[in-house]
Design a protein around this motif. Structure first.
Motif, PDB file in Angstrom:
ATOM      1  N   ALA A 281     -30.503 -59.406  65.670  1.00  0.00           N
ATOM      2  CA  ALA A 281     -30.314 -58.275  64.767  1.00  0.00           C
ATOM      3  C   ALA A 281     -29.792 -58.819  63.436  1.00  0.00           C
ATOM      4  N   VAL A 282     -30.490 -58.485  62.340  1.00  0.00           N
ATOM      5  CA  VAL A 282     -30.163 -59.044  61.023  1.00  0.00           C
ATOM      6  C   VAL A 282     -30.076 -57.901  60.022  1.00  0.00           C
ATOM      7  N   PHE A 283     -29.070 -57.959  59.157  1.00  0.00           N
ATOM      8  CA  PHE A 283     -28.971 -56.964  58.095  1.00  0.00           C
ATOM      9  C   PHE A 283     -29.721 -57.503  56.873  1.00  0.00           C
ATOM     10  N   ASN A 284     -30.833 -56.887  56.542  1.00  0.00           N
ATOM     11  CA  ASN A 284     -31.718 -57.362  55.476  1.00  0.00           C
ATOM     12  C   ASN A 284     -31.278 -56.770  54.145  1.00  0.00           C
ATOM     13  N   THR A 287     -34.778 -56.847  50.980  1.00  0.00           N
ATOM     14  CA  THR A 287     -35.759 -55.762  50.819  1.00  0.00           C
ATOM     15  C   THR A 287     -35.133 -54.386  50.923  1.00  0.00           C
ATOM     16  N   GLY A 288     -33.845 -54.327  51.273  1.00  0.00           N
ATOM     17  CA  GLY A 288     -33.192 -53.035  51.414  1.00  0.00           C
ATOM     18  C   GLY A 288     -33.567 -52.312  52.699  1.00  0.00           C
ATOM     19  N   ALA A 289     -34.107 -53.050  53.664  1.00  0.00           N
ATOM     20  CA  ALA A 289     -34.539 -52.423  54.915  1.00  0.00           C
ATOM     21  C   ALA A 289     -33.371 -52.132  55.847  1.00  0.00           C
ATOM     22  N   GLY A 290     -32.197 -52.640  55.522  1.00  0.00           N
ATOM     23  CA  GLY A 290     -31.040 -52.415  56.385  1.00  0.00           C
ATOM     24  C   GLY A 290     -31.116 -53.284  57.628  1.00  0.00           C
ATOM     25  N   SER A 350     -35.141 -48.139  60.045  1.00  0.00           N
ATOM     26  CA  SER A 350     -33.905 -47.360  59.874  1.00  0.00           C
ATOM     27  C   SER A 350     -32.986 -47.498  61.087  1.00  0.00           C
ATOM     28  N   PHE A 351     -32.827 -48.718  61.571  1.00  0.00           N
ATOM     29  CA  PHE A 351     -31.953 -48.965  62.712  1.00  0.00           C
ATOM     30  C   PHE A 351     -30.488 -48.875  62.297  1.00  0.00           C
ATOM     31  N   THR A 352     -29.649 -48.420  63.219  1.00  0.00           N
ATOM     32  CA  THR A 352     -28.221 -48.650  63.081  1.00  0.00           C
ATOM     33  C   THR A 352     -27.932 -50.046  63.632  1.00  0.00           C
TER      34      THR A 352
END
Length: 590
Positions: A281-284, A287-290, A350-352
């Motif tokens: 799990a990576v916070f991107n 690209t602003g994809a979250g 849009s994952f948490t």
């Protein structure tokens, strides 16, 4: 300065009713919450309510001993919880024990053999192409076309992805009738974009008529199973795809981002879970994809994934989606817009953080060289559990009765305050345990009952400490009201130190142990905290009020505070020097 200080003490001593009102309001509020929630009794553990306890031991493949670690064990627990829930089991417990064991506790009313088969099997993860999907059960307001997905699918992309294809939900459209729906399902099966799993196109064209008829029958059965499938039913979800080989098409269920159940027809598996080398799990932030999930494939898996995504990218929704299927349940269904040939992929949608980590763990688990062996299975019948609970309650009642008898004989009238405090503590313990069941899943097992019985002595000890301090002050010749106030600071210090030691022992025991012993530690810690609350907000204020009553203040022989029976000293009196007559003082006398 002496007068204001005296005034402040008098004011504090004259309003014990505030503390009593506060604790009574708390009891009423908690009791009201208990009845409002509908959980009026504590939840019972397996050893009291009956059920099955399964102990599983992790076993790694040769040379992969490092696979048994906390992350992988936690992932295994999560998957086993999903399996148990799939059986329609409520209030089941799945937790790790030590470094290599997992304990699965399943309450009564569950098929223990089926549960053992489910939790003891290694997880199977596959990537299957989506042929058709729609909302299932009561949430389905219309019969959508199989060529459209009614869920907001996630997107799978590679490092070379330049543009995103429209979401599957953008092209959703209802069909005209169930007849056209069935025809479209059949067309989707015939137009499977992944013929590699079932044979080449030319081989299909040259197949014998009998083989074509057999394939047609299989398609009809699959279509019938899809039409009948209701994914809102736990039993139907558990049986969906049961016994289907990875090389065959199947039906499956999954939940979309809105929490609705969807049913699917899925093509043969194209990529196996063992083809996934790693998933994170990576916070991107670029690209602003979250929160996204990245996947790295093995060399063989990278080729398979490139082939399947290349074929899917040519199709329309939902046949440009692939389903990530774990234990016959769809955990994600991202779509692709181009072939992903780099040996890695990223799933965004849009994952948490929790959702991304959960999906990454499931993807990683499919490649773990980890399996479980059954060490022991313990079955407790409801009758045996009832006998244990009855024995525990009888033991508690005997212990409480002995404490009350001791208090009556030794403290007489003071025992009324002690018994009232014990009843308040018992009421708070019962109500809080009843509320903790649905709130945090606390289950009252036999060791927890033992912890509650031990707490009776700890609670009574706090009252005895305070009463003895008051009696010591009376032995020094003081009257009751000042004795109650002077005894409190010293008694309070002793009670806090004693309860802190008990709570510390309970906390350490809870941290370093697992399973049923934690129930003992938790109950002991809870009752220790409640002991402090009861002594401060009920016992001390109540004794202050009783000290104003003639029965106690006069030292009645049945009050437990009789100065004569306590061997009190005479009241202290100040002696004064005799006064001298007025007049000159004789120098000799001076």
């Amino acid at each position: 300065m002496a007068a204001p200080k005296k005034g402040r003490n008098a004011s504090a001593q004259s309003k014990p009713g505030r503390s009593l009102a506060l604790i009574l309001i708390a009891i009423v509020a908690l009791t009201g919450g208990m009845f409002a929630s509908g959980h009026t009794t504590p939840r019972l553990g397996i050893d009291l309510a009956g059920g099955t306890s399964i102990t599983l031991r992790a076993v790694s493949e040769p040379g992969q001993e490092s696979a048994i670690n906390k992350t992988n064990m936690d992932t295994a627990v999560e998957i086993m919880e999903r399996r148990v829930n799939g059986l329609g089991v409520s209030e089941a417990e799945v937790q790790t024990q030590g470094d290599k064991n997992i304990i699965v506790n399943i309450p009564k009313g569950t098929n223990s053999e089926e549960a053992r088969d489910q939790v003891g099997t290694t997880a199977k993860l596959y990537f299957r192409p989506v042929l058709t999907t729609e909302i299932s059960g009561a949430d389905a307001t219309a019969s959508p076309s199989p060529s459209a997905s009614s869920s907001a699918s996630d997107k799978a992309s590679g490092s070379a992805d330049e543009s995103a294809s429209p979401s599957a939900s953008d092209s959703a459209s209802p069909s005209a009738s169930s007849t056209s729906q069935g025809r479209a399902v059949t067309d989707a099966l015939k137009a499977d974009a992944t013929p590699s799993a079932t044979g080449s196109a030319s081989a299909s064209a040259s197949a014998s008529p009998s083989a074509s008829a057999s394939a047609s029958d299989a398609d009809s059965k699959l279509q019938a199973a899809y039409t009948k499938l209701d994914c809102t039913d736990k039993a139907a979800r558990a049986k969906a795809g049961e016994g289907v080989k990875p090389s065959e098409s199947t039906v499956a269920c999954g939940q979309n981002a809105q929490g609705q159940w969807q049913k699917y027809i899925l093509g043969p598996a194209e990529v196996d879970g063992t083809d996934v080398d790693d998933a994170q799990a990576v916070f991107n932030t670029q690209t602003g994809a979250g929160w996204t999930v990245t996947m790295d494939f093995t060399d063989g898996g990278a080729k398979k994934f490139a082939d399947i995504t290349g074929k899917l990218a040519k199709n329309q929704s939902p046949q440009n989606q692939f389903a990530i299927v774990l234990d016959n349940e769809v955990v994600s269904d991202p779509y692709v817009s181009q072939a992903l040939t780099g040996g890695n992929a990223e799933i965004s949608g849009s994952f948490t953080q929790e959702e991304a980590q959960s999906l990454a763990n499931m993807l990683s688990y499919g490649a773990l060289p980890l399996s479980f062996k059954e060490d022991s299975v313990t079955t407790v019948t409801a009758a045996l559990g009832g006998d244990q609970l009855r024995a525990g309650l009888i033991a508690g009642a005997i212990g409480l009765a002995l404490v009350v008898i001791y208090l009556l004989v030794y403290y007489r009238g003071l025992s009324f305050i002690a018994v009232a405090s014990l009843l308040v503590s018992a009421a708070l313990t019962y109500v809080i345990m009843s509320l903790l069941g649905p709130t945090i899943g606390f289950a009252l097992n036999l060791p927890a009952v033992c912890g509650a019985i031990v707490a009776i002595g700890i609670t009574a000890d706090s009252f005895i400490v305070y009463f003895e301090r008051v009696r010591d002050e009376i032995r020094e010749g003081r009257s009751l009201r000042p004795a109650v106030e002077r005894a409190w600071p010293r008694a309070r210090r002793t009670i806090l130190v004693s309860d802190f030691v008990s709570f510390l022992a309970a906390a350490v025991l809870f941290i370093v142990t697992v399973g049923k012993v934690q129930g003992f530690a938790f109950t002991l810690g809870l009752t220790t905290v409640l002991d402090v609350v009861v002594v401060f907000l009920f016992t001390k204020p109540l004794l202050t009020l009783m000290a104003r009553r003639k029965f106690f203040a006069s030292g009645h022989k049945w009050s437990g505070l009789d100065p004569q029976s306590l061997g009190a000293k005479p009241p202290l009196r100040r002696t004064r020097r005799p006064s001298r007559p007025a007049g000159p003082v004789d120098p000799k006398e001076a």
